[in-house]
Design a protein around this motif. Structure first.
Motif, PDB file in Angstrom:
ATOM      1  N   MET A   1      43.163   4.009  -8.776  1.00  0.00           N
ATOM      2  CA  MET A   1      44.526   3.840  -8.283  1.00  0.00           C
ATOM      3  C   MET A   1      44.932   5.075  -7.482  1.00  0.00           C
ATOM      4  O   MET A   1      44.716   6.203  -7.915  1.00  0.00           O
ATOM      5  N   THR A   2      45.489   4.852  -6.315  1.00  0.00           N
ATOM      6  CA  THR A   2      46.042   5.958  -5.524  1.00  0.00           C
ATOM      7  C   THR A   2      47.515   6.115  -5.883  1.00  0.00           C
ATOM      8  O   THR A   2      48.272   5.154  -5.826  1.00  0.00           O
ATOM      9  N   PHE A   3      47.877   7.307  -6.252  1.00  0.00           N
ATOM     10  CA  PHE A   3      49.251   7.553  -6.690  1.00  0.00           C
ATOM     11  C   PHE A   3      50.225   7.346  -5.550  1.00  0.00           C
ATOM     12  O   PHE A   3      49.968   7.727  -4.418  1.00  0.00           O
TER      13      PHE A   3
ATOM     14  N   LYS B   1      52.570   7.860  -2.835  1.00  0.00           N
ATOM     15  CA  LYS B   1      52.853   9.101  -2.108  1.00  0.00           C
ATOM     16  C   LYS B   1      54.329   9.504  -2.221  1.00  0.00           C
ATOM     17  O   LYS B   1      54.672  10.672  -2.122  1.00  0.00           O
TER      18      LYS B   1
ATOM     19  N   GLY C   1      54.429  11.763  -4.938  1.00  0.00           N
ATOM     20  CA  GLY C   1      53.329  12.716  -4.989  1.00  0.00           C
ATOM     21  C   GLY C   1      53.644  14.041  -4.351  1.00  0.00           C
ATOM     22  O   GLY C   1      54.549  14.740  -4.773  1.00  0.00           O
TER      23      GLY C   1
ATOM     24  N   ARG D   1      40.922  16.387  -8.249  1.00  0.00           N
ATOM     25  CA  ARG D   1      41.250  14.992  -8.545  1.00  0.00           C
ATOM     26  C   ARG D   1      42.746  14.716  -8.338  1.00  0.00           C
ATOM     27  O   ARG D   1      43.109  13.696  -7.763  1.00  0.00           O
ATOM     28  N   LEU D   2      43.593  15.608  -8.795  1.00  0.00           N
ATOM     29  CA  LEU D   2      45.035  15.429  -8.608  1.00  0.00           C
ATOM     30  C   LEU D   2      45.390  15.422  -7.126  1.00  0.00           C
ATOM     31  O   LEU D   2      46.157  14.569  -6.653  1.00  0.00           O
TER      32      LEU D   2
ATOM     33  N   GLN E   1      44.536  12.303  -5.363  1.00  0.00           N
ATOM     34  CA  GLN E   1      45.429  11.199  -5.699  1.00  0.00           C
ATOM     35  C   GLN E   1      46.850  11.421  -5.165  1.00  0.00           C
ATOM     36  O   GLN E   1      47.747  10.634  -5.450  1.00  0.00           O
TER      37      GLN E   1
ATOM     38  N   ALA F   1      50.702   8.826 -14.291  1.00  0.00           N
ATOM     39  CA  ALA F   1      49.666   9.067 -13.279  1.00  0.00           C
ATOM     40  C   ALA F   1      48.956  10.391 -13.531  1.00  0.00           C
ATOM     41  O   ALA F   1      47.730  10.476 -13.408  1.00  0.00           O
TER      42      ALA F   1
ATOM     43  N   GLN G   1      46.631   9.937 -16.568  1.00  0.00           N
ATOM     44  CA  GLN G   1      45.448   9.141 -16.245  1.00  0.00           C
ATOM     45  C   GLN G   1      44.418   9.954 -15.464  1.00  0.00           C
ATOM     46  O   GLN G   1      43.219   9.854 -15.709  1.00  0.00           O
ATOM     47  N   VAL G   2      44.897  10.764 -14.538  1.00  0.00           N
ATOM     48  CA  VAL G   2      43.967  11.576 -13.754  1.00  0.00           C
ATOM     49  C   VAL G   2      43.259  12.589 -14.636  1.00  0.00           C
ATOM     50  O   VAL G   2      42.033  12.763 -14.569  1.00  0.00           O
TER      51      VAL G   2
ATOM     52  N   SER H   1      40.650  11.192 -16.856  1.00  0.00           N
ATOM     53  CA  SER H   1      39.491  10.632 -16.153  1.00  0.00           C
ATOM     54  C   SER H   1      38.470  11.683 -15.744  1.00  0.00           C
ATOM     55  O   SER H   1      37.410  11.350 -15.220  1.00  0.00           O
TER      56      SER H   1
END
Length: 392
Positions: A1-3, A5, A8, A304-305, A308, A384, A387-388, A391
């Motif tokens: 999943m792309t957070f 924006k 973000g 990773r953050l 995303q 979010a 989850q990141v 993962s």
């Protein structure tokens, strides 16, 4: 999943998200009156109104508006009437502007190692310490050392925070300094405030910040008979007007940060190698901070953050003993001033050469909180992040 924006990467943090033309009555007033210099207004200037507002909100004795927090630090130091070459103990973890303000005043900064919260470790201070700057980093309220005549609170990152006794950060020491830089709780792009409960100190600060003389509104320029040389740190009316608009939103911003922090606590990653760095009740909760098992895991989390679209930052850039200004004792003066006065002054104070602090910085990750988001949006953002991190 792309957070999403929209939730973000936040190019307009905290107070900047509350800037709105429909909410700029003070700025319109200043422009319509066509006087942008505080000492030529016929009625109360915006700068004076700002100072009065801040004094009331922070329960502070005296407030002075200046161009930026670095100038506020310089003014606080100058008002102690130092001798050139005097030592100022500063935290080893803070923005380089703190060291720059000390050096620009002709004094010698000595970084002092920090504790697990990145607050200055007062146990390392010599018994005869005279001037100490304590930084409330990342909104965390740092304890103040006892028995030091001049404790200056750098509250650039902690506007609105409170000590356990309820007093606001920046109001317990000899002086407190605040920033309105873009990445602060409130913003006018640049701008600063100086707070003190010492009336004589405030008189010195007030004079020095305007060429050594205490100006009278509507009578500019005039000079005191006992004027001395100073500099020009006088704020302008349009900047003060924007800061007044921002101050109206301070309770809303702080409440939004508290709400987002509480939501984030319910969405902590379920893994033993990622720990929460807890905050105290009075902290300005501008971010949620994690301490990871090692540098590699921290770097993986950053990658990773960022991938995303989730804003984050690390704190290694704040380790002052490794900054070129202090490490190389750099100076633009031909004779190396004021470093040429530093014979016999220790370069830094640390139990272990900052090994522990480097390790802490290498493993620390900060994720900003977003006060302007709705509770539902804050919940989505917190999930979010969890989850990141899970993962990895």
């Amino acid at each position: 999943m792309t957070f999403d924006k929209r939730l973000g990467l936040r190019f307009l943090p905290y107070g900047a998200n509350y800037l709105d033309w429909d909410d700029m009555s003070e700025l319109r007033h200043a422009v319509e009156h066509k006087v942008l210099f505080r000492y030529q207004t016929e009625t109360e200037s915006m700068a004076s109104r700002l100072e009065r507002t801040v004094a009331r909100e922070l329960d502070a004795g005296h407030v002075l508006a200046v161009h930026n927090c670095t100038e506020a630090l310089r003014l606080a130091l100058v008002s102690t009437r130092p001798r050139v070459g005097d030592v100022v103990h500063i935290p080893a973890v803070t923005f380089v502007a703190v060291a720059g303000a000390v050096l620009a005043t002709g004094l010698i900064p000595v970084p002092v190692d920090v504790d697990d919260t990145f607050s200055l470790d007062a146990s390392l201070l010599p018994d005869d310490a005279q001037r100490v700057i304590v930084a409330h980093m990342e909104g965390t309220v740092a304890p103040l050392p006892e028995g030091v005549p001049y404790v200056i609170e750098d509250t650039a990152q902690a506007l609105g925070a409170s000590f356990p006794d309820g007093r606001r950060a920046g109001t317990r020491g000899y002086a407190g300094t605040f920033s309105f830089h873009h990445n602060k709780v409130l913003t006018s792009g640049e701008g600063g405030l100086l707070v003190t409960n010492d009336e004589r100190a405030w008189e010195v600060m007030r004079c020095y910040h305007d060429h050594g003389s205490a100006r009278q509104p509507g009578r500019y320029p005039t000079w005191n008979e006992d004027a001395y040389w100073g500099e020009n740190f006088v704020t302008s009316e349009e900047v003060a007007a924007i800061q007044l608009q921002q101050f109206r939103h301070l309770p809303e911003i702080l409440a939004g940060l508290e709400r987002h922090y509480a939501i984030a606590l319910q969405e902590l990653p379920d893994r033993p190698d990622i720990e929460l760095m807890p905050r105290s009740a009075g902290d300005a909760k501008i971010s949620i901070r994690f301490r990871l098992a090692d540098r590699d895991l921290r770097d993986a989390a950053v990658a990773r953050l960022t991938g995303q679209g989730i804003a984050n930052w690390t704190l290694g850039k704040y380790l002052l003993p490794e900054h070129p200004v202090l490490k190389g004792r750099r100076s633009l003066y031909a004779d190396g001033f004021p470093w040429n006065l530093a014979d016999g002054v220790p370069r830094a104070l640390s139990h272990d050469g900052f090994a522990r602090t480097r390790s802490l910085l290498d493993r620390t990750l900060c994720v900003p909180l977003s006060p302007e988001l709705t509770e539902q949006e804050q919940a989505v953002a917190a999930k979010a992040v969890r989850q990141v991190l899970e993962s990895l």
